[in-house]
Write an enzyme that holds these catalytic residues in place. Structure first.
Site, PDB file in Angstrom:
ATOM      1  CG  HIS A  10      -2.089  -0.823   1.045  1.00 40.31           C
ATOM      2  ND1 HIS A  10      -3.269  -0.655   0.310  1.00 40.31           N
ATOM      3  CD2 HIS A  10      -2.177  -2.278   1.467  1.00 40.31           C
ATOM      4  CE1 HIS A  10      -4.049  -1.883   0.385  1.00 40.31           C
ATOM      5  NE2 HIS A  10      -3.434  -2.702   1.010  1.00 40.31           N
TER       6      HIS A  10
ATOM      7  CG  HIS B 180      -0.963 -12.911   6.671  1.00 35.53           C
ATOM      8  ND1 HIS B 180      -2.172 -13.534   6.916  1.00 35.53           N
ATOM      9  CD2 HIS B 180      -1.363 -12.383   5.692  1.00 35.53           C
ATOM     10  CE1 HIS B 180      -3.255 -13.307   6.143  1.00 35.53           C
ATOM     11  NE2 HIS B 180      -2.675 -12.461   5.178  1.00 35.53           N
TER      12      HIS B 180
ATOM     13  CG  ASP C  78      -6.327 -12.953  -5.899  1.00 33.22           C
ATOM     14  OD1 ASP C  78      -6.783 -12.803  -6.748  1.00 33.22           O
ATOM     15  OD2 ASP C  78      -5.671 -12.123  -5.681  1.00 33.22           O
TER      16      ASP C  78
END
Length: 420
Positions: free
Chosen positions: A17, A106, A364
């Site tokens: 980002h 993650h 996704d």
């Protein structure tokens, strides 16, 4: 680190980002026509928002060349490529709960352990947004490989979850034993693959099953993994740097550096362990005459000699870590995306308490359809780097006096009987 390659070197930059992502490409040969139009098609194949079974993040991923070309010609100097992040939403990650808890599977925790600080949104450098620079650089490598040697690189989806294009059977424990698969890799191209959107599996029945399978996981706010197969055709023989930089080792390095990868196999792969050597061995045969080809193998550059190929290709186009001229093919496994819109238990960063975390970001449900151009790009970077290394070796040797013939001719009387 963030640099890949020895001669053709690519350094990527950017987080999920931040304002932009991109790369610096160093070592591109001068004098090649290159504009954004050569790079953008692969960017379009990788970008988010392509279909209902991909992330809805709306990024156009328009690439801009910042340096290294003039009047559409490469200068041989570093090529700078930039892509703006136009639909960044760091606020999706800016809440107290996500600041306290690492997301399951993650890289939040490991990045904090390594650097002592981490990007607060979108996974930072561990995000798939980082692969934009790889795809852009790979498109440059692909253009040179195609123009100079006719190399073609095509990847496609071969499984999603338990749905396989070529399911293993007792008769064909590995696709390399399956005539249908071997015929496919001889003829497949990107145009054909992209007719089977959104999954990019070049089989109508399997593609529809995979699309339905992914849609079902998305409906349940869940995710699923899969595999991508890649074939590289017209690769010159002699590429690869034994012992530690064998061509398959570099390909494995490249593929396992892609986010979400969990496995790599080349040629017959793991299924080849179930095949006896008498069947698995690839017999050598004389290759068909191909007018106009250049000698690029182990012989001195420019010296004509009979070309060999193999009757079968269980080796996947590489033997002893060196390309043998046959098509190179391999498969890459991708895990289910870790970001799912389900409540999951986790612990706080200090480990003092447990809690429940529910991700809000876009994601996704399966990464393999968009991973196809990323796999192709990394394959191009490996072959390009290996090719430039081999070209340097040939050029250095070209200035030496010619060697006497090192391989005895068939009628020399030298015994070739290797039986004991």
């Amino acid at each position: 680190m963030s640099t890949f390659g020895e001669v053709f070197r690519v350094t990527t930059y950017g987080e999920s980002h931040c304002r932009s992502v991109g790369c610096i490409v160093d070592g591109c040969p001068p004098g090649m026509e290159l504009t954004e139009d050569d790079i953008q098609p692969q960017m379009n194949r990788r970008r988010p928002g392509q279909s209902s079974i991909t992330t809805p993040r709306n990024e156009k991923d328009r690439v801009a060349i910042q340096s290294g070309t003039e009047f559409g010609i490469t200068l041989g100097t570093p090529i700078g490529l930039v892509v703006l992040n136009e639909d960044q939403r760091p606020k999706d990650y800016g809440n107290k709960t996500m600041d306290l808890y690492p997301r399951p599977s993650h890289a939040d925790w490991t990045y904090l352990e390594k650097y002592g600080v981490k990007a607060s949104s979108g996974g930072g450098r561990s995000s798939a947004r980082e692969t934009i620079g790889r795809v852009a650089a790979g498109a440059i490598a692909e253009k040179y490989l195609k123009l100079a040697y006719g190399v073609e690189i095509t990847a496609f989806v071969t499984s999603v979850g338990s749905v396989h294009m070529f399911p293993p059977t007792p008769e064909y424990p590995t696709p390399s034993q399956n005539p249908a698969f071997m015929e496919l890799i001889q003829n497949i191209d990107r145009e054909t693959v992209d007719k089977f959107l959104p999954v990019r599996c070049p089989d109508e029945q399997a593609s529809q099953k995979m699309a339905d399978y992914i849609a079902a996981f998305k409906e349940r706010n869940d995710s699923i993994g899969g595999t991508v197969t890649c074939v590289i055709k017209n690769v010159p023989s002699g590429l690869g740097e034994p012992c530690f930089d064998k061509l398959e080792a570099k390909l494995g390095h490249a593929m396992l550096s892609i986010p979400a990868t969990k496995g790599f196999e080349i040629g017959s792969g793991f299924g080849g362990c179930e095949v006896p050597g008498s069947i698995h061995n690839d017999p050598f045969i004389r290759a068909p005459e191909t007018p106009g080809t250049q000698e690029t193998g182990a012989g001195r550059a420019g010296t004509p000699r009979p070309k060999l190929t193999t009757k079968t290709n269980n080796s996947g186009g590489i033997q002893g870590g060196i390309s043998n001229g046959a098509p190179i093919y391999f498969r890459v496994a991708f895990k289910p995306p870790a970001t799912i819109s389900q409540a999951q238990t986790t612990a706080t960063y200090d480990g003092e308490s447990e809690g429940v975390l529910e991700a809000k970001g876009r994601h996704d449900p399966c990464v393999v359809p968009r991973a196809v151009p990323i796999v192709e790009a990394m394959a191009a970077l490996v072959v390009m780097d290996a090719l430039l290394q081999q070209m340097g070796r040939h050029e250095a040797r070209r200035h030496l006096p010619p060697l006497k013939q090192t391989v005895p001719p068939a009628d020399s009387g030298v015994s070739r009987d290797t039986k004991q």
